[in-house]
Design an enzyme around this catalytic site. Structure first.
Site, mmCIF file in Angstrom:
data_model
loop_
_atom_site.group_PDB
_atom_site.id
_atom_site.type_symbol
_atom_site.label_atom_id
_atom_site.label_comp_id
_atom_site.label_asym_id
_atom_site.label_seq_id
_atom_site.Cartn_x
_atom_site.Cartn_y
_atom_site.Cartn_z
ATOM 1 N N HIS A 202 9.123 -7.008 -5.680
ATOM 2 C CA HIS A 202 8.044 -6.459 -5.376
ATOM 3 C C HIS A 202 7.162 -6.733 -4.026
ATOM 4 C CE1 HIS A 202 5.572 -9.903 -5.938
ATOM 5 N NE2 HIS A 202 6.165 -10.169 -7.252
ATOM 6 N N SER A 276 8.035 -3.073 0.401
ATOM 7 C CA SER A 276 7.204 -3.678 1.340
ATOM 8 C C SER A 276 7.588 -5.118 1.770
ATOM 9 C CB SER A 276 5.711 -3.710 0.923
ATOM 10 O OG SER A 276 5.046 -4.231 1.894
ATOM 11 N N ASP A 423 1.380 6.505 4.470
ATOM 12 C CA ASP A 423 1.041 5.175 4.517
ATOM 13 C C ASP A 423 0.432 4.699 5.559
ATOM 14 O OD1 ASP A 423 1.397 2.410 4.275
ATOM 15 O OD2 ASP A 423 3.491 2.646 3.332
ATOM 16 N N HIS A 451 1.230 4.004 0.629
ATOM 17 C CA HIS A 451 2.151 2.699 0.344
ATOM 18 C C HIS A 451 2.485 2.579 -1.117
ATOM 19 C CE1 HIS A 451 3.641 -0.998 1.984
ATOM 20 N NE2 HIS A 451 3.106 -1.743 1.218
#
Length: 475
Positions: A202, A276, A423, A451
């Site tokens: 993540h 990310s 984003d 995002h």
């Protein structure tokens, strides 16, 4: 119409910059004052003041023999002697070098005082030299960073876990009673007959639920019977350990992933899906274990090529956190990246009281929505978020080019890149910059997605796309 639109855009930019200057000048002062407030409160509650990064510790050298700051250029490296093993820790200079109006004034004042003191010291030493024929060699040690490392490298716990400003609920402190120094891992799929493994990493201030609540329920039965799926809570987030003496460096994050997933599960063939900040860890992991990785799926990778003459870490910090009030996501990133003590205050008000906020959210929505994104935001400490943001997001900028060179030249794994067109945190150009470094990478820009919604807003379709990537990579 076109001219009028250009005038409006220019006017908006000017207003944004003017308001941003005022707001962030005030925030500079507030953070400066909060520094003293927290030192005072820490002293009364914990009997000692936890060192912070307001004062530069760049030239610090410890005499303990355990920790040495050995580099002062673009990267700050700390050598630690642990048992009979030397380990190299890398920290980002953005931890303690964040130019602001208040810091510039205070630094100017301090430098003038130092010059005055050095002038007096020089005169005294000159007199002693003339009088005694010898001069005693002395130096002052500024040990801000070293103090923060002493507990970690000496295996001494300087501060209680959790600290008074951290949450002490069963979820947040479950790792302290388990006796296991490993990450929280959510695993699905066959244990013995899996053909290949998939690791989900993540992004910043998130948890494994980002994957398990969105993609895991939407994978086909065939996929769940073929692949072992591992979704982790990174060090410092979710239900994973949140040690107060950790610097949350790249090495620490990678070591924990290896110790928690790769080694105990004897992983030899791996697909990696990362979002990310997790993309940085994915690239580093692929380079460290090139023979394992079958495919890399990177979602909104934060890759900013550094222009010549720019200092990499500071450049990335300004790009990620531009110190502007609009758009809101940039304002939030600026608060998190620039203000150590304001960030701690936000964690104190929100994360420490997350059970209350979760209850209010469910009450207002009548329990109609899943709050896994809010839970991911709540379950971290300021220490973990602050160090991970700077040491991974900013501090690895000098490594990313080398990582991508290795992926391009030496790895044969499939590389797929996804980015939301809307984003506002990580611009689409970052994905195209990565493609320029790794030409075989396929970039797919998703319209009307940002995002978060690039995954959360297209769960079924993205699950099908991942299954296709894994199938082709395994052929």
């Amino acid at each position: 119409m076109g001219k009028a639109k250009s005038v409006l855009v220019l006017t908006g930019r000017v207003i944004n910059k003017a308001v941003s200057f005022i707001v962030f000048s005030v925030l500079d002062l507030v953070d400066f004052l909060l520094c003293f407030v927290y030192k005072l409160v820490d002293f009364f509650i914990e009997d000692e003041c936890k060192p912070c990064y307001c004062c530069s510790g760049k030239e610090a050298i410890t005499s303990s023999g355990k920790v040495l700051l050995v580099s002062e250029r673009d990267e700050s490296k700390i050598v630690c002697l642990c048992s009979s093993k030397l380990q190299l820790e890398e920290i980002s200079d953005t931890l303690y070098t964040r130019p602001s109006l208040v810091s510039e004034v205070s630094n100017f004042t301090v430098s003038e005082l130092k010059r005055f003191r050095e002038y007096r010291t020089f005169n005294v030493q000159s007199c002693e030299k003339i009088k005694n024929g010898t001069v005693r060699s002395t130096f002052k040690v500024n040990s801000t960073i070293v103090e923060m490392l002493q507990g970690k490298f000496g295996r001494q716990q300087l501060h209680p876990i959790p600290r008074w400003s951290d949450c002490n609920c069963k979820i947040c402190t479950s790792w302290t009673s388990s006796g296991k120094e490993t990450l929280f891992v959510r695993a699905e799929g066959p244990k013995d007959k899996a053909r290949e493994d998939v690791l989900f990493i993540h992004g910043f201030i998130s948890t494994s639920a980002f994957w398990t609540e969105t993609l895991f329920p939407n994978f086909s039965i065939a996929t769940k019977s073929t692949y072992r799926l591992f979704a982790i809570d990174l060090l410092g987030f979710g239900r994973s350990p949140k040690p107060t003496d950790s610097l949350y460096t790249l090495r620490e994050h990678l070591d924990m992933i290896e110790r928690s997933v790769l080694q105990p599960n004897k992983v030899k063939s791996l697909h990696i899906v990362a979002h990310s900040l997790g993309c940085i860890l994915a690239l580093a992991l692929a380079v460290k274990h090139p023979g394992y990785v079958k495919s890399l799926t990177l979602i909104a990778p934060p890759y900013y090529p550094v222009p010549k003459g720019e200092q990499g870490t500071q450049y990335v910090m300004r790009r990620v956190a531009p110190r502007c009030v609009w758009p809101p996501i940039a304002f939030g990133a600026s608060i998190a990246c620039w203000y150590e003590h304001i960030s701690r205050t936000i964690c104190l008000l929100i994360c420490k009281n997350h059970r209350l906020w979760e209850f209010l959210t469910k009450l207002v929505t009548r329990n109609r929505i899943r709050t896994f994104l809010l839970e991911g935001f709540f379950l971290h400490t300021h220490n973990a978020a602050w160090h991970t943001l700077h040491n991974i997001f900013c501090g690895t900028v000098s490594k990313l080019d080398a990582y991508m060179d290795v992926v391009r030249e030496h790895l044969k794994c499939d590389v797929a890149v996804f980015h939301g067109q809307d984003d506002e945190l990580i611009p689409v150009e970052c994905s195209y910059n990565l493609q320029a470094k790794i030409p075989r990478a396929r970039v797919k820009v998703i319209e009307k997605k940002d995002h978060i919604t690039i995954v959360v807003g297209r769960r079924k379709s993205f699950a099908r796309e991942l299954e296709e990537i894994w199938r082709k990579s395994s052929d």
